[in-house]
Design an enzyme around this catalytic site. Structure first.
Site, PDB file in Angstrom:
ATOM      1  NE  ARG A  95      28.890 -66.969  59.047  1.00 41.48           N
ATOM      2  CZ  ARG A  95      30.157 -67.161  59.627  1.00 41.48           C
ATOM      3  NH1 ARG A  95      30.182 -67.745  60.872  1.00 41.48           N
ATOM      4  NH2 ARG A  95      31.164 -66.771  59.197  1.00 41.48           N
ATOM      5  CG  ASN A 287      27.127 -59.774  56.173  1.00 46.28           C
ATOM      6  OD1 ASN A 287      27.552 -60.495  55.627  1.00 46.28           O
ATOM      7  ND2 ASN A 287      26.187 -60.095  56.917  1.00 46.28           N
ATOM      8  CG  HIS A 337      29.639 -62.806  58.917  1.00 46.91           C
ATOM      9  ND1 HIS A 337      28.532 -63.253  59.419  1.00 46.91           N
ATOM     10  CD2 HIS A 337      30.686 -63.228  59.731  1.00 46.91           C
ATOM     11  CE1 HIS A 337      28.914 -64.033  60.890  1.00 46.91           C
ATOM     12  NE2 HIS A 337      30.349 -63.718  60.897  1.00 46.91           N
ATOM     13  CB  CYS A 338      25.469 -63.923  54.222  1.00 46.08           C
ATOM     14  SG  CYS A 338      24.686 -62.341  55.255  1.00 46.08           S
ATOM     15  CB  ILE A 339      28.721 -66.192  51.164  1.00 46.06           C
ATOM     16  CG1 ILE A 339      29.886 -65.168  51.048  1.00 46.06           C
ATOM     17  CG2 ILE A 339      27.331 -65.551  50.784  1.00 46.06           C
ATOM     18  CD1 ILE A 339      30.283 -64.946  49.749  1.00 46.06           C
TER      19      ILE A 339
END
Length: 352
Positions: A95, A287, A337-339
């Protein structure tokens, strides 16, 4: 790499719920980082990443960037539908280090390569700082480079001209010393087609210990234009509760690019899952990731998972809510969401 001096205003970043051609991810391989810093075995973290990749692959293509040293583990844990793309990398937060994809009514698909400095120089990024450009080159897509230090997790867009970000990230001296809101907003206008940037305080006193300094994707997420899911906590006496209150207050006062007030839907965090021994732990259900026809939701094996899934199901009627356990990943301060990073479908069709 294309110059940003060219006229780029017709380019825009679609909302995450617009149809995807693919989801991009990066496979974790940095054993020293995960085991020495975050206290998780690499095998545990890889199992979580594979769980996310395999869940998304039910709904759309997944392109997984894998360091040459880690091909065997990725092949062993990921389903065949996950495409492995060999590229040298430092870390696994696509992300933030990957491109932000944009579309143009005539010129199609391109991407923005932000100046990635690993959240203000917090870890090695000699390889990751060029990852967005390399991926776009491999796709044969135009790349708009930007001197703005930014990460994909620091911005949310509604596809109708509104962007939400946090002051604690983009105005941080470790990212953009000397830059003010006007200059940053101009970058968003030119590169992403943004008409209105909404600034939240984020985590100005860094009470969470979050390596990102307060990414917006741990604070809120769009369900649709004018409607936001917002991180909430039942522990009103904690230092984090004040962070939650101030961010919510900013959202209550805000108007989007169309002049709308936001409808705010509370999504209470996974407090019971937090490991008290952990240096940092991502417990935010906001997230999540919007895939084609699905919501890929962070889960922790606690009762709150069911409550969060019910809220998300009401917010996204017609999409399947898919909980994926991420307890090991959460120790690195990140969630689903971060990955992940969405690549919009082109030509862009209207989402069902």
């Amino acid at each position: 790499m294309h110059s940003n001096d060219n006229q780029t205003r017709a380019w825009r970043m679609p909302a995450e719920w617009a149809p995807h051609a693919a989801t991009w991810m990066v496979w974790p391989h940095n054993q020293g980082l995960w085991e020495s810093v975050w206290g998780m075995t690499l095998a545990q973290v890889q199992a979580d990443f594979a769980g996310v990749a395999n869940a998304i692959a039910r709904f759309e293509p997944v392109k997984l960037v894998v360091d040459p040293s880690a091909l065997d583990s990725a092949r062993a844990l990921c389903v065949e539908a996950v495409e492995l793309i060999v590229q040298p990398v430092n870390d696994s937060w696509c992300r933030d280090s990957g491109p932000s994809f944009v579309i143009h009514p005539q010129q199609g698909l391109a991407g923005v390569s932000w100046r990635f400095n690993a959240w203000g120089g917090k870890s090695a990024h000699d390889l990751d700082r060029s990852l967005a450009r390399r991926l776009l080159d491999d796709l044969g897509l135009a790349c708009f480079g930007s001197p703005l230090a930014n990460e994909g997790g620091a911005i949310h867009v509604d596809g109708e001209g509104t962007l939400i970000t946090t002051e604690s990230v983009l105005l941080n001296p470790n990212r953009n010393p000397g830059l003010g809101k006007a200059e940053i907003e101009d970058s968003f206008r030119r590169l992403l087609g943004i008409e209105k940037t909404i600034w939240l305080p984020g985590d100005p006193d860094y009470v969470t210990g979050d390596m990102t300094d307060g990414h917006v994707d741990g604070v809120c997420a769009f369900a649709r234009p004018g409607v936001l899911l917002v991180d909430a906590t039942h522990d009103q006496g904690s230092v984090y509760a004040e962070v939650v209150r101030e961010n919510r207050r900013a959202l209550e006062l805000a108007r989007d690019a169309r002049g709308r007030r936001f409808e705010l839907i509370e999504l209470f965090e996974a407090t019971a899952a937090v490991d008290a021994r952990a240096e940092v732990f991502c417990a935010s259900y906001t997230n999540f990731y919007i895939a084609n026809g699905a919501i890929i939701m962070p889960a922790y094996g606690i009762e709150a998972d069911h409550q969060a899934a019910a809220v998300l199901a009401r917010a996204f009627p017609g999409r399947e809510v898919v909980p994926v356990r991420i307890n090991a990943l959460a120790h690195g301060g990140g969630g689903v969401h971060c990955i992940t990073q969405q690549q919009p479908q082109w030509p862009l069709e209207v989402s069902a």
